[in-house]
Design an enzyme around this catalytic site. Sequence first.
Site, PDB file in Angstrom:
ATOM      1  N   ASP A  90       0.812  -1.222   0.000  1.00 25.89           N
ATOM      2  CA  ASP A  90       0.000   0.000   0.000  1.00 25.89           C
ATOM      3  C   ASP A  90       0.847   1.276   0.000  1.00 25.89           C
ATOM      4  O   ASP A  90       0.316   2.379   0.065  1.00 25.89           O
ATOM      5  CB  ASP A  90      -0.895   0.030   1.252  1.00 25.89           C
ATOM      6  CG  ASP A  90      -2.160  -0.804   1.084  1.00 25.89           C
ATOM      7  OD1 ASP A  90      -2.684  -0.873  -0.048  1.00 25.89           O
ATOM      8  OD2 ASP A  90      -2.622  -1.385   2.082  1.00 25.89           O
ATOM      9  N   ARG A 121       0.714  -1.370   7.333  1.00 29.03           N
ATOM     10  CA  ARG A 121       1.239  -0.108   6.796  1.00 29.03           C
ATOM     11  C   ARG A 121       2.127   0.644   7.793  1.00 29.03           C
ATOM     12  O   ARG A 121       2.558   1.765   7.503  1.00 29.03           O
ATOM     13  CB  ARG A 121       0.075   0.799   6.343  1.00 29.03           C
ATOM     14  CG  ARG A 121      -0.814   0.179   5.268  1.00 29.03           C
ATOM     15  CD  ARG A 121      -1.669   1.225   4.560  1.00 29.03           C
ATOM     16  NE  ARG A 121      -0.854   2.185   3.825  1.00 29.03           N
ATOM     17  CZ  ARG A 121      -1.349   3.240   3.172  1.00 29.03           C
ATOM     18  NH1 ARG A 121      -2.646   3.455   3.155  1.00 29.03           N
ATOM     19  NH2 ARG A 121      -0.548   4.079   2.538  1.00 29.03           N
ATOM     20  N   ARG A 170      -9.869   5.213  10.517  1.00 29.87           N
ATOM     21  CA  ARG A 170      -8.418   5.327  10.419  1.00 29.87           C
ATOM     22  C   ARG A 170      -7.781   6.377  11.329  1.00 29.87           C
ATOM     23  O   ARG A 170      -6.611   6.254  11.678  1.00 29.87           O
ATOM     24  CB  ARG A 170      -8.026   5.632   8.965  1.00 29.87           C
ATOM     25  CG  ARG A 170      -8.417   4.544   7.970  1.00 29.87           C
ATOM     26  CD  ARG A 170      -7.718   3.232   8.264  1.00 29.87           C
ATOM     27  NE  ARG A 170      -8.003   2.230   7.270  1.00 29.87           N
ATOM     28  CZ  ARG A 170      -7.273   2.040   6.164  1.00 29.87           C
ATOM     29  NH1 ARG A 170      -6.247   2.800   5.910  1.00 29.87           N
ATOM     30  NH2 ARG A 170      -7.600   1.085   5.328  1.00 29.87           N
ATOM     31  N   HIS A 199     -11.760   7.107   4.548  1.00 30.44           N
ATOM     32  CA  HIS A 199     -10.855   8.252   4.738  1.00 30.44           C
ATOM     33  C   HIS A 199     -11.630   9.495   4.282  1.00 30.44           C
ATOM     34  O   HIS A 199     -12.398   9.415   3.314  1.00 30.44           O
ATOM     35  CB  HIS A 199      -9.635   8.150   3.806  1.00 30.44           C
ATOM     36  CG  HIS A 199      -8.449   7.422   4.359  1.00 30.44           C
ATOM     37  ND1 HIS A 199      -7.632   6.636   3.577  1.00 30.44           N
ATOM     38  CD2 HIS A 199      -7.893   7.404   5.606  1.00 30.44           C
ATOM     39  CE1 HIS A 199      -6.643   6.156   4.318  1.00 30.44           C
ATOM     40  NE2 HIS A 199      -6.786   6.596   5.554  1.00 30.44           N
ATOM     41  N   CYS A 295      -5.048  10.158  -3.240  1.00 35.39           N
ATOM     42  CA  CYS A 295      -4.214   9.443  -2.265  1.00 35.39           C
ATOM     43  C   CYS A 295      -2.955   8.853  -2.878  1.00 35.39           C
ATOM     44  O   CYS A 295      -2.124   8.312  -2.155  1.00 35.39           O
ATOM     45  CB  CYS A 295      -5.003   8.417  -1.476  1.00 35.39           C
ATOM     46  SG  CYS A 295      -6.208   7.531  -2.354  1.00 35.39           S
TER      47      CYS A 295
END
Length: 304
Positions: A90, A121, A170, A199, A295
């Site tokens: 990612d 991540r 998140r 997000h 993103c």
Amino acid sequence: MGITLDYTSPVSRTRELRRKPASVTGAILLGDPTAFDIRWAINAHMLTESGTLQSVDHARSRAQWSALRSTCERLGFRVLVLPSAPGLCDQVFVANPAFPFSDPVSGAPSVLLSHMRHAERQREPELLGEFLCGQGVRVVRCDTADSFEGTGDLLTVPGQRLLFGGLGPRSERVGLEEAARVADADLVLLRLPDPRYYHLDTCLAFLDARTALWVPEAFPEEERRLLVALIPRLLTVPGTEGVDGFAGNAYCPDGRHVLLDVAARETTALLAREGFVPVPLDTSEFRKSGGSVFCLKLALPAPR
Ligand code: ARG
């Protein structure tokens, strides 16, 4: 709660500046897509309807990424590329491991490193911090244990010291508040209850100081009222393009051009009617992972 500033020593900093005269101010960072893959599911988009992991066509994802890179360059931006680390599938989504801002006192281009929610991540922020430090960016760490996923959940209103923060799966309150404190900006918090919009950058995109594109269905009633009251020109993503075309993940680097996924056709037409210059790009392979144009980049702060 404290913060730690990571300075290179004055001597090495001087050498660094001599060796790299090009300014990082206003540059766009992209992540090399070599390691991009879908090997885990940490958001709803990463699974197919039958519940299996989405599968990536690697030749296509590389071609799509290269088109994004050449578009940024064609628009006149210096592009920096973060090298890819094996296994970090990612990492190409560089919007998440850091939040860029201009230092409130010196104006120096700075980033606050994120605390990623998922173990998959959690190595990304340090790697990104090391890379940016080598480019002359000031790297700041935040001591809170709360998760906070960079510009995925913290959006800067262009030209203003005002931030919109997404309280969802998140990012947590303290992490977002700490980021706003470090950047010396006011913060408006918005709850994100819908897992498809995990997000804030999946459902709200600032285009210029007064205009934003939004997906109203992503927000509770109270948040909708707040956004209508605070943003002078709100453009609503038409139909189902918030989910089908990731239209809320559009990116406007200069107040004029809007890079967005090619599947968001009605949004493209709306933006053109409103005086913007839409730049459709195919990000279908990255959408399978829950991301699109916004993103895939980290915009370093413009000159103040
Ligand atoms: N698969 C990545 C994740 O779930 C996608 C991140 C997309 N980033 C974003 N800001 N929406 O973390």
